[in-house]
Design a protein around this motif. Structure first.
Motif, short mmCIF file in Angstrom:
data_model
loop_
_atom_site.label_atom_id
_atom_site.label_comp_id
_atom_site.label_asym_id
_atom_site.label_seq_id
_atom_site.Cartn_x
_atom_site.Cartn_y
_atom_site.Cartn_z
N THR A 489 36.07 60.14 -14.03
CA THR A 489 36.18 58.99 -12.90
C THR A 489 35.02 59.18 -12.01
O THR A 489 35.16 58.15 -11.06
CB THR A 489 37.51 58.86 -12.44
N GLY A 490 34.13 60.17 -12.14
CA GLY A 490 33.25 60.41 -11.13
C GLY A 490 33.87 60.69 -9.71
O GLY A 490 33.13 60.54 -8.68
N ASN A 491 35.13 61.24 -9.57
CA ASN A 491 35.73 61.70 -8.39
C ASN A 491 36.44 63.18 -8.45
O ASN A 491 37.33 63.43 -8.01
CB ASN A 491 36.94 60.64 -8.26
N LEU A 492 35.64 64.00 -9.16
CA LEU A 492 35.88 65.38 -9.27
C LEU A 492 36.09 66.27 -7.86
O LEU A 492 36.91 67.00 -7.66
CB LEU A 492 35.12 66.38 -9.95
N GLN A 493 35.39 65.58 -6.85
CA GLN A 493 35.53 66.32 -5.54
C GLN A 493 37.01 66.03 -4.99
O GLN A 493 37.19 66.75 -4.09
CB GLN A 493 34.56 65.48 -4.55
N SER A 494 37.70 65.29 -5.47
CA SER A 494 38.98 65.07 -4.96
C SER A 494 40.25 66.00 -5.49
O SER A 494 41.39 65.69 -5.46
CB SER A 494 39.67 63.56 -5.23
N PHE A 495 39.56 66.84 -6.49
CA PHE A 495 40.53 67.59 -7.15
C PHE A 495 41.28 68.43 -6.21
O PHE A 495 42.53 68.51 -6.50
CB PHE A 495 39.67 68.93 -7.93
N ALA A 496 40.95 68.79 -5.06
CA ALA A 496 41.63 69.71 -4.26
C ALA A 496 42.86 68.76 -3.45
O ALA A 496 43.88 69.43 -3.03
CB ALA A 496 40.92 70.21 -3.03
N ASN A 497 42.66 67.59 -3.78
CA ASN A 497 43.94 66.75 -3.09
C ASN A 497 45.04 66.81 -4.07
O ASN A 497 46.06 66.32 -3.73
CB ASN A 497 43.45 65.12 -3.04
N TYR A 498 44.72 67.10 -5.23
CA TYR A 498 45.97 67.32 -6.33
C TYR A 498 46.69 68.65 -6.40
O TYR A 498 47.80 68.75 -6.84
CB TYR A 498 45.44 66.90 -7.71
N ILE A 499 46.10 69.58 -5.53
CA ILE A 499 46.63 70.90 -5.46
C ILE A 499 48.01 70.62 -4.49
O ILE A 499 47.79 70.19 -3.43
CB ILE A 499 45.85 71.83 -5.02
#
Length: 505
Positions: A489-499
């Protein structure tokens, strides 16, 4: 007016007009309003972490994004393109100050043959006239004859060639200017193409960041997976040691056979081997993470996780992919370049008009102003085919974009389903773990009572280890699948938000 000034002005106008008419698009982009948010021209290098404190994933991510040489190179390359684009403004006039200084020597030989012939003719004509005068005035005859003799000798006294030589110093200075008045859209096309190239370079930053984050997620949570495997094997080894000690006592009491005693010893040996193997895997994973974070013996704080709740609906992720996936930004930049090339090919049919002027500095105050126009009527390049080529490039880009949209939607759907399947699988393994623990307890009690054998006890222990190991593996697969989903989705930087927040520190 000096001929050098006029020559300079006409050469300048001709060169500039030809440049605007036939120039290929330069390798420079223009300023972009959408500057990458993570761009830093200068980065402070913090080369190590506090080894006394575990490093959270957020800390590791911030470190990688601010200390990667690969990312710095991509950012510097993009910034260089932007600066080149800022320097490009072809609508501005070209003003030049020119000067020249030197010394010259001019030599030449001038033939006097024609002069001598004319003098001889004059002498002959004069002699005929003097003869008549001498007859009228006899007393003047000797004097006139003497004068005629001197004149007759004059041609022979003149050399056949006269050598001339001139040496001197010279200096001059002039100001010249050229302003494009009409280029048929060439200037706008060139600058738009340059802007498209700058936008395309900006996507390299996003793709580099994605590669770095994928590597970090893989290595960071591989350490966590390896640590969980070590923990499971340590607990299993302690249990197997207890089973082995109990089997030894029961064998000494004659409760179990020798073969069951040997089976307990073999299980202990295998448990020790599996623990050593898990520790080796942990050391390897730790080295890989240390290399990425440029430090030694880093401790990770964020655990493997699986979210209990379901993710947002599929269409929400697909919408994000259409808006943020880097390839769409790149396609947009390529379309801008293709449209600029189409405009440039159209401009090849149109004239160029430029104003020029010049002023020679010095006492002469010579100047020139005017307008230069040229219109190419025929070229060796087929302009019609160039127009068709530009249009076909736009058609190609449109087709690629439609196909990419379909492929991205399918990729997002696949990744979304994988994440949800792993979430369900993890929840099922939690139930299996509870069941395996209960079965192990029953077999331990049965072994003490002599109901169950060592093989059954070891099988129950192995089943629990297998479930716990698989549970850790599924958690790792979930984390990696979530990363793939966010990357698509081009939004890998938001990964930390899912932790989960309780695992961040």
């Amino acid at each position: 007016m000096r001929i050098e000034l006029l020559f300079t002005m006409f050469m300048l106008v001709g060169c500039q007009s030809q440049h605007l008419a036939t120039s290929s698009v330069p390798n420079v982009p223009n300023e972009s309003e959408n500057i990458p948010t993570n761009f830093n021209t200068q980065v402070e290098k913090n080369t190590s972490f506090d080894r006394a404190k575990p490093v959270s994933f957020q800390q590791a991510m911030d470190y990688v994004l601010h200390h990667s040489d690969k990312l710095s190179a991509a950012q510097a390359g993009w910034k260089a393109s932007q600066l080149q684009a800022d320097a490009l403004d072809l609508h501005q006039p070209v003003v030049m100050l020119g000067s020249m200084a030197g010394r010259y020597n001019v030599e030449t030989d001038i033939s006097t043959a024609h002069l001598r012939e004319r003098l001889q003719g004059y002498g002959t004509a004069l002699a005929s006239q003097v003869g008549g005068v001498a007859q009228q005035f006899p007393q003047l005859a000797p004097l006139l004859q003497k004068g005629l003799g001197s004149i007759a000798q004059l041609p022979s006294q003149i050399p056949s060639d006269i050598h001339l030589q001139k040496r001197d110093n010279f200096s001059r200075a002039n100001v010249t200017a050229l302003l494009p008045l009409y280029t048929g859209g060439r200037i706008d096309a060139i600058q738009e193409f340059a802007q498209g190239r700058a936008d395309a370079d900006a996507t390299k930053i996003a793709t580099t960041e994605e590669e770095l984050l994928k590597t970090l997620i893989t290595r960071y949570f591989q350490v966590q997976l390896a640590e969980r495997a070590v923990n499971v094997r340590e607990i299993a080894l302690r249990s197997v040691k207890g089973h082995n000690h109990l089997a030894k006592r029961m064998f000494e009491l004659g409760v179990i056979s020798k073969i069951q005693r040997l089976q307990a010893t073999a299980a202990l040996s295998d448990a020790e081997f599996q623990l050593d193997k898990a520790k080796d895997n942990l050391r390897l994973a730790q080295r890989a993470l240390n290399s990425l974070l440029q430090t030694k013996d880093v401790k990770v704080a964020t655990k493997l996780f699986v979210k209990n709740e379901k993710l947002l609906p599929l269409n929400a992720f697909q919408a994000k992919a259409q808006a943020y996936y880097p390839i769409f930004t790149q396609i947009k930049a390529k379309r801008k370049q293709a449209k600029a090339m189409e405009k440039l090919s159209d401009a090849a049919w149109k004239p160029n008009v430029a104003a020029f002027g010049g002023y020679q500095l010095g006492k002469d105050h010579n100047w020139v102003v005017g307008v230069n126009a040229n219109w190419t009527l025929h070229r060796s390049v087929d302009r019609s085919k160039m127009q068709q080529a530009a249009q076909m490039t736009l058609t190609q880009i449109d087709a690629i974009e439609r196909q990419v949209k379909q492929d991205i939607n399918l990729l997002v759907e696949k990744n979304w389903l994988v994440v949800d399947d792993l979430r369900l699988r993890y929840q099922a393994l939690e139930k299996e773990e509870t069941l395996a623990q209960q079965v192990l307890k029953l077999h331990e009690a049965g072994f003490k009572e002599g109901i169950n054998t060592v093989i059954e006890l070891n099988d129950a222990q192995a089943k629990l280890v297998k479930v716990q190991t698989e549970q850790a593996s599924v958690a790792y697969e979930y984390v990696m699948a979530l990363a793939e989903l966010l990357a698509s989705t081009g939004n890998l930087q938001s990964f930390a938000n899912y932790i989960p927040t309780d695992l961040m520190n």
